[in-house]
Design a protein around this motif. Structure first.
Motif, PDB file in Angstrom:
ATOM      1  N   ASP A 152       0.866  -1.187   0.000  1.00 52.47           N
ATOM      2  CA  ASP A 152       0.000   0.000   0.000  1.00 52.47           C
ATOM      3  C   ASP A 152       0.896   1.228   0.000  1.00 52.47           C
ATOM      4  OD1 ASP A 152      -1.632   2.165   0.625  1.00 52.47           O
ATOM      5  OD2 ASP A 152      -2.821   1.039   2.083  1.00 52.47           O
ATOM      6  N   HIS A 153       0.832   2.011  -1.058  1.00 52.94           N
ATOM      7  CA  HIS A 153       1.768   3.135  -1.163  1.00 52.94           C
ATOM      8  C   HIS A 153       1.414   4.265  -0.188  1.00 52.94           C
ATOM      9  CE1 HIS A 153      -1.376   4.793  -3.812  1.00 52.94           C
ATOM     10  NE2 HIS A 153      -0.840   5.969  -3.532  1.00 52.94           N
ATOM     11  N   HIS A 154       0.263   4.162   0.483  1.00 49.51           N
ATOM     12  CA  HIS A 154      -0.074   5.174   1.494  1.00 49.51           C
ATOM     13  C   HIS A 154       0.666   4.946   2.812  1.00 49.51           C
ATOM     14  CE1 HIS A 154      -3.860   5.722  -1.022  1.00 49.51           C
ATOM     15  NE2 HIS A 154      -3.231   6.868  -1.068  1.00 49.51           N
ATOM     16  N   MET A 180       9.109  -2.489 -12.787  1.00 45.12           N
ATOM     17  CA  MET A 180       7.801  -2.127 -13.327  1.00 45.12           C
ATOM     18  C   MET A 180       6.857  -1.906 -12.159  1.00 45.12           C
ATOM     19  SD  MET A 180       5.375  -3.960 -16.182  1.00 45.12           S
ATOM     20  CE  MET A 180       4.984  -5.421 -15.252  1.00 45.12           C
ATOM     21  N   HIS A 181       6.200  -0.765 -12.179  1.00 47.90           N
ATOM     22  CA  HIS A 181       5.264  -0.429 -11.108  1.00 47.90           C
ATOM     23  C   HIS A 181       3.850  -0.387 -11.686  1.00 47.90           C
ATOM     24  CE1 HIS A 181       4.403   1.639  -7.190  1.00 47.90           C
ATOM     25  NE2 HIS A 181       3.301   1.899  -7.872  1.00 47.90           N
ATOM     26  N   VAL A 182       2.956  -1.134 -11.073  1.00 44.84           N
ATOM     27  CA  VAL A 182       1.565  -1.171 -11.523  1.00 44.84           C
ATOM     28  C   VAL A 182       0.680  -0.687 -10.378  1.00 44.84           C
ATOM     29  CG1 VAL A 182      -0.296  -2.651 -12.373  1.00 44.84           C
ATOM     30  CG2 VAL A 182       2.073  -3.154 -13.012  1.00 44.84           C
ATOM     31  N   HIS A 183      -0.200   0.278 -10.633  1.00 41.13           N
ATOM     32  CA  HIS A 183      -1.152   0.742  -9.625  1.00 41.13           C
ATOM     33  C   HIS A 183      -2.368  -0.173  -9.694  1.00 41.13           C
ATOM     34  CE1 HIS A 183       1.529   4.084  -9.702  1.00 41.13           C
ATOM     35  NE2 HIS A 183       1.126   4.472 -10.891  1.00 41.13           N
ATOM     36  N   LEU A 184      -2.484  -1.081  -8.751  1.00 45.09           N
ATOM     37  CA  LEU A 184      -3.554  -2.084  -8.803  1.00 45.09           C
ATOM     38  C   LEU A 184      -4.915  -1.473  -8.495  1.00 45.09           C
ATOM     39  CD1 LEU A 184      -1.760  -5.027  -6.961  1.00 45.09           C
ATOM     40  CD2 LEU A 184      -2.245  -4.874  -9.399  1.00 45.09           C
ATOM     41  N   ASN A 197      -3.257  -0.091  -3.519  1.00 42.64           N
ATOM     42  CA  ASN A 197      -2.283  -1.172  -3.700  1.00 42.64           C
ATOM     43  C   ASN A 197      -1.448  -1.035  -4.967  1.00 42.64           C
ATOM     44  OD1 ASN A 197      -2.885  -3.158  -1.428  1.00 42.64           O
ATOM     45  ND2 ASN A 197      -4.924  -2.693  -2.248  1.00 42.64           N
ATOM     46  N   CYS A 198      -0.157  -1.294  -4.787  1.00 40.42           N
ATOM     47  CA  CYS A 198       0.790  -1.280  -5.892  1.00 40.42           C
ATOM     48  C   CYS A 198       1.394  -2.668  -6.056  1.00 40.42           C
ATOM     49  CB  CYS A 198       1.937  -0.318  -5.607  1.00 40.42           C
ATOM     50  SG  CYS A 198       1.416   1.348  -5.232  1.00 40.42           S
ATOM     51  N   LEU A 199       1.661  -3.035  -7.292  1.00 43.06           N
ATOM     52  CA  LEU A 199       2.427  -4.242  -7.615  1.00 43.06           C
ATOM     53  C   LEU A 199       3.730  -3.771  -8.232  1.00 43.06           C
ATOM     54  CD1 LEU A 199       2.922  -7.279  -8.286  1.00 43.06           C
ATOM     55  CD2 LEU A 199       1.658  -6.873 -10.410  1.00 43.06           C
TER      56      LEU A 199
END
Ligand code: NI
Length: 132
Positions: free
Chosen positions: A56-58, A81-85, A89-91
């Motif tokens: 969680d990027h928060h 590689m950064h994905v905003h799920l 949430n980030c992957l």
């Protein structure tokens, strides 16, 4: 090479399920997978891999901390590689290359960072040490 009849029958059934055309290809893949796993145990062995992280990027300072770790080992980080799920949430998928012991240490630091929900290191070969 010989195998118990039932073991071979089970193996052949799995081959068909996995879509292999013949036994030799499947056996070669299994041997290569075993070699990769065994070599990974040698901390000096050169390996390639992918580290996946979900977080969680928060969470305070987490993203900075994960970036700091990667910068500390920039010579081993090939790409990220950064994905905003979703909203929280980030992957992150981090391609790495280096000695197995060093790669494992980076993966442990990233996966073990407070706030990372799930992480996994997948190890593969850099290629030249595996016959095709
Ligand atoms: Ni994100």
């Amino acid at each position: 090479m010989s195998l118990p009849r039932q073991l071979l029958a089970d193996f052949d059934a799995m081959l068909r399920q996995k879509g292999y055309d013949n036994r030799s290809l499947a056996i070669a893949d299994i041997v290569r997978a075993w070699l990769v796993e065994q070599r990974r145990a040698n901390p000096l062995q050169e390996i390639a891999g992918a580290i996946t992280l979900v977080y969680d990027h928060h969470k305070r300072h987490l993203q900075d901390h994960l970036t700091d770790i990667q910068h500390d080992h920039h010579h081993m980080i090939l790409a990220t590689m950064h994905v905003h799920l979703d909203h929280h949430n980030c992957l992150e998928i981090i391609a790495v290359r280096g000695q197995a012991g060093d790669v494992q240490a980076i993966a442990d630091a990233l996966i073990g960072a407070k706030g990372v929900k799930h992480g996994k290191l997948t190890v593969t070969s850099t290629g030249p040490d595996l016959a095709d």
